[in-house]
Design a protein around this motif. Structure first.
Motif: not given
Length: 479
Positions: A175-189
């Motif tokens: 579904l084309f989620s992005l790999a970036r994850c600044p913090t564990p609780s950041t929403p999946c984009s």
């Protein structure tokens, strides 16, 4: 894969907007219980009171071509697809169905059908584009500079998906989620980019959708834990005036499969004439009560096999050939073989019908031969891919148009079923005094698409448990 070649199966807009239209109509569906969403016409949401019919046709053709090029690029370039989990119906909902209003987008100047959906707790009314080619349901989320859209902060059931979760990293990769994850609780984009330059960027969440129970006298029920996209940034003309997309594809994460899982494993819709106004509307129904309660349709229902694997997440049908006045045209059988580069899908998000070149030429050749004997051929202003258009004059006996002049076209399926659309579904009104053959040529090898104009004035029932497609002619304007 190149995000610029993202499937336009997601692009098309599921407009979720409040309506004051109280009139409705529905049909019945042959099976157990169900949920309906009213298919409504979009005049109440039109950006202008009138529209140029020719410009509308040219725009929907452009959108269809962009959509087709992008939607199949995803299918062919995806390196993996998750194993499909067959719907397991909830026993406590087996005798219930739900419905949502659905209507033509004619007054809005689009070729899509809009569904009224209530999202969140308390429910917020949205108008979304019904798209059997889209896996993800998404909507524009309201920001300070937007007058409308979904407001997640006002919903107690809106729960974002963490970017650190397996769901984000693995399950939503398609579904084309992005790999970036600044913090564990950041929403999946996610970041959708389309070949026409349009795009949508937002975050994944899970939400609740509320819908009325069919024949429930105002009672409602909830579909919980629905995967949705909350789009924060929209780019390009493809999304102008739209709030999002209702994902009805065959996918573990689409709304169609989530709702069908609860209500008998089926969903159905009845598409009014694509030129209808908003007061002519019907329902998108989840469950089987719809057609069964409309007994006149049962004797006219036809059934054919759905291929839910070869061209997943699209709904493929096994076409054997196309006939004109009962005679099968000389079209190579390879054209219809999904496992050999061809195949055919039925898609509510595409307006016109696309045929790959080896099928397109025989079909339009037979139809143009009949029309050319009666009418003068013309071209739409500015040209365009509608290749065969004809002038007529309803007030002139010499130049009038009669449907009886047009040969009857039929799609033949490999299991013996046959779909015979009305003449107006393949000889379409393109401009005042101009009718065109409603087919667009597609490159071979490639997939042919039966669009929503060809589907109009029919009930279509998708049985995801038995892998069967049911259909029957209907005005779509009465129970």
């Amino acid at each position: 894969m190149n995000k610029l070649m993202l499937p336009l199966t997601y692009i098309l807009l599921l407009l979720m907007i409040q309506t004051d239209d109280k009139s409705s109509s529905s049909y019945a569906s042959p099976a157990g219980g169900n949920m309906r969403l009213k298919l409504i016409h979009s005049q109440a949401y039109a950006l202008k009171s009138t529209y140029d019919q020719m410009e509308r046709i040219k725009e929907l053709v452009h959108s269809d071509i962009v959509r087709r090029g992008t939607m199949f690029s995803k299918h062919h370039q995806s390196t993996r697809r998750k194993a499909w989990e067959k719907p397991r119906t909830r026993t406590n909902c087996s005798d219930v169905s739900i419905e949502m209003p659905i209507s033509s987008g004619r007054d809005y100047g689009t070729g899509q059908y809009f569904v009224e959906v209530k999202v969140g707790t308390p429910p917020q009314k949205m108008l979304l584009i019904a798209d059997t080619g889209s896996e993800l349901t998404w909507m524009s989320c309201k920001r300070r500079n937007r007058r409308r859209g979904f407001r997640p902060t006002r919903s107690s059931t809106f729960k974002t998906v963490p970017c650190s979760s397996r769901t984000c990293k693995i399950d939503f990769a398609d579904l084309f989620s992005l790999a970036r994850c600044p913090t564990p609780s950041t929403p999946c984009s996610y970041d959708y980019r389309y070949s026409d330059g349009s795009g949508a960027l937002g975050i994944f969440a899970r939400e609740t959708v509320t819908a009325e129970i069919t024949n429930g006298k105002g009672r409602a029920t909830k579909v919980e834990d629905v995967v949705v996209g909350c789009t924060l940034t929209v780019q390009g003309q493809s999304f102008q005036g739209a709030d999002g997309v209702l994902g009805l594809a065959y996918s573990n994460y689409s709304f169609a499969t989530r709702a069908s899982n609860m209500f008998g494993g089926t969903f159905s819709y009845c598409l009014v004439d694509h030129l209808s106004h908003k007061y002519l509307s019907n329902y998108l129904t989840f469950g089987g009560v719809g057609v069964a309660s409309h007994s006149p349709l049962l004797s006219h229902m036809h059934y054919t096999k759905l291929d839910l694997a070869t061209l997943s997440p699209f709904y493929a049908v096994n076409v054997k050939g196309i006939s004109i006045n009962g005679a099968l045209l000389k079209i190579p059988s390879l054209i219809w073989a999904a496992n050999r580069g061809g195949g055919t899908i039925i898609d509510s998000g595409t307006s016109l019908t696309f045929l790959t070149e080896p099928a397109y030429r025989p079909v339009v050749g037979a139809l143009r031969w009949a029309l050319s004997k009666r009418l003068e051929r013309t071209r739409l202003d500015g040209g365009g891919p509608l290749e065969y258009c004809y002038k007529y004059n309803s007030t002139s006996s010499r130049l009038r148009f009669e449907e009886t002049w047009v040969p009857r076209l039929a799609f033949h399926f490999s299991d013996g079923a046959r779909f015979e659309p009305p003449v107006k579904s393949y000889v379409i009104d393109a401009a005042p005094g101009v009718k065109c053959l409603g087919f667009v040529s597609a490159m071979w090898p490639g997939v042919s698409v039966i669009g929503n104009i060809m589907q109009q004035n029919h009930v279509w029932e998708f049985n995801l448990v038995q892998s069967v497609l049911g259909y029957a002619p209907s005005t779509c304007t009465s129970r």
